[in-house]
Design an enzyme around this catalytic site. Structure first.
Site, PDB file in Angstrom:
ATOM      1  N   GLU A 327       0.845  -1.192   0.000  1.00 61.56           N
ATOM      2  CA  GLU A 327       0.000   0.000   0.000  1.00 61.56           C
ATOM      3  C   GLU A 327       0.881   1.243   0.000  1.00 61.56           C
ATOM      4  OE1 GLU A 327      -4.173  -1.104   2.229  1.00 61.56           O
ATOM      5  OE2 GLU A 327      -2.593  -0.198   3.434  1.00 61.56           O
ATOM      6  N   CYS A 328       0.659   2.132  -0.929  1.00 61.49           N
ATOM      7  CA  CYS A 328       1.331   3.433  -1.003  1.00 61.49           C
ATOM      8  C   CYS A 328       2.850   3.244  -0.923  1.00 61.49           C
ATOM      9  CB  CYS A 328       0.809   4.361   0.088  1.00 61.49           C
ATOM     10  SG  CYS A 328       1.134   6.107  -0.238  1.00 61.49           S
ATOM     11  N   GLY A 329       3.486   3.560   0.203  1.00 59.20           N
ATOM     12  CA  GLY A 329       4.915   3.374   0.314  1.00 59.20           C
ATOM     13  C   GLY A 329       5.335   1.943   0.068  1.00 59.20           C
TER      14      GLY A 329
END
Length: 436
Positions: A327-329
């Site tokens: 997720e994201c990072g």
């Protein structure tokens, strides 16, 4: 029976978090059990709440969650003496289009729970106008009840007297006034407050804030304004499916943005969670059946991640036979490369073709509704997932199969589709709940 209050403000940056932490610690120091919540998709404040109260805090979100989920999460405060829900942005601020049971505004949660609102107001550059703002917020929505206000960053006794008189004339109780006191301010970072776990002296900071607030705010009057509250029983309220039976979760300073209610939902469903640290060059538990890389600050640790060959090779070996999701990072680390703010390109794990850059920062912020075009751990094709995106990275390449059709809160399709390649999947949004 718990007493419930919502801490909100006319806008962001007024002091909601500082007041929430100070009240929570001050009441805890008096021997009360305090339970905190965070209205909206903030994944940093709940860690500060836990540091102040000694009890886990969770998010409640009217755009992404249904009433049953919110009731289930809030029921954790049943044994507390006082429950505090810290708002996000301004009291009525949300998105333009209604979600599951609201727009994501703090006012939705206040009305739903029946808890009165304590407003934090910064009257800098104002006097009587502060009363007009307070009265407007009080009267804007019939189902939201204002308990009173706490003034923050008051310039002088004369300034305080002018604002107090105007608010009293408007029929609004003033619980206290905080003079400017920079020492209790919490450090900032580009995604908001620095994480609680990074603050070696967070307890000292909260104690200072609690002492300062206790000197200037009538804690008893604030507590009396709270509404007695009994939680509604909710069955199967958590709309989250665990991604596997045994989950290897990346967890360190680079991978720490995961909603507490997600981990709770996984455990309630019977999943086991084992953590590992990519920054310590650790690999996922070999007995896990899925690996999950949450968001965080990989751009601050990109060189170290790139240099940790054991982590990178171990994750790639894991992904040969079992699913890995970021997720994201975490999504960025699953990609081919990440360019940091100084323009230095760092090789990532290469499980996906995604390449991102922080050299030219551009904020991506908002709710996301994703219809899965390919499966991801815990969710099948066609699932509708609600989440939130907040990052400053730019996509340089996203060549793999799109994971989903992703829309913002207005229904506009966005470019951050997420990706799938083999066993690896990733999204820029942080999952909050699934539509069912």
């Amino acid at each position: 029976m718990a007493a419930g209050l919502v801490i909100s403000a006319p806008a962001s940056g007024v002091g909601k978090t500082t007041l929430t932490l100070a009240l929570a610690r001050a009441w805890r120091n008096r021997g009360l059990k305090v339970q905190c919540f965070k209205s909206g998709p903030d994944y940093i404040d709940p860690a500060f709440h836990a540091a102040a109260t000694g009890r886990a805090s969770v998010n409640v979100d009217s755009w992404a969650m249904n009433r049953a989920t919110i009731a289930h999460l809030v029921s954790r405060g049943a044994d507390a003496d006082v429950a505090l829900a810290e708002g996000s942005m301004g009291l009525y601020d949300g998105v333009a289009t209604r979600g599951v049971c609201g727009t994501g505004a703090t006012a939705d949660v206040a009305e739903m729970l029946g808890w009165p609102v304590v407003l934090v107001m910064d009257p800098s550059g104002q006097a009587q106008t502060a009363a007009a703002i307070g009265a407007g917020l009080r009267d804007y929505r019939a189902g939201v009840r204002l308990a009173g206000v706490v003034l923050n960053r008051v310039a002088s006794p004369r300034h305080e007297d002018l604002v107090r008189r105007a608010l009293n004339d408007a029929g609004i109780e003033v619980f206290g006034a905080l003079p400017r006191h920079a020492e209790i301010s919490l450090p900032k970072r580009h995604l908001g407050l620095v994480q609680a776990e990074e603050q070696a002296e967070i307890g000292k900071l909260i104690d200072e804030a609690a002492h300062f607030v206790a000197e200037h705010v009538d804690l008893d009057a604030v507590l009396r304004s709270a509404t007695s509250w009994s939680p509604q029983q909710a069955v199967n309220g958590l709309n989250v499916t665990p991604p596997g039976q045994r989950i290897a979760l990346a967890r360190d300073a680079a991978f720490s943005f995961v909603y507490p209610h997600m981990l709770e939902a996984w455990r309630v469903a019977g999943a086991e969670i084992s953590t590992f640290s990519p920054l310590a060059d650790e690999t996922p538990d070999a007995s896990a059946d899925v690996c999950w890389l949450p968001g965080g600050y990989p751009e601050l640790h990109a060189g170290r991640i790139a240099a940790n060959a054991r982590f990178r090779s171990g994750l790639c070996a894991f992904a040969e036979t079992r699913p890995v999701h970021g997720e994201c990072g975490g999504y960025m680390v699953l990609g081919t490369a990440l360019t940091d703010a100084d323009g230095i390109r760092h090789e990532m794990t290469g499980l996906l073709g995604l390449e991102t850059s922080f050299a030219k920062r551009r904020m991506h912020l908002g709710y996301r509704l994703a219809a899965l075009a390919a499966p991801m751990p815990g969710h099948q094709v066609g699932a509708r997932l609600r989440g939130h995106e907040f990052h400053y990275s730019t996509i340089l390449a996203q060549p793999d199969t799109p994971l989903a059709v992703v829309q913002d809160a207005t229904g506009a399709v966005i470019a951050e589709t997420g990706s799938r390649r083999g066993q690896a999947t990733g999204t820029f949004f942080h999952l909050i709940a699934e539509d069912r």
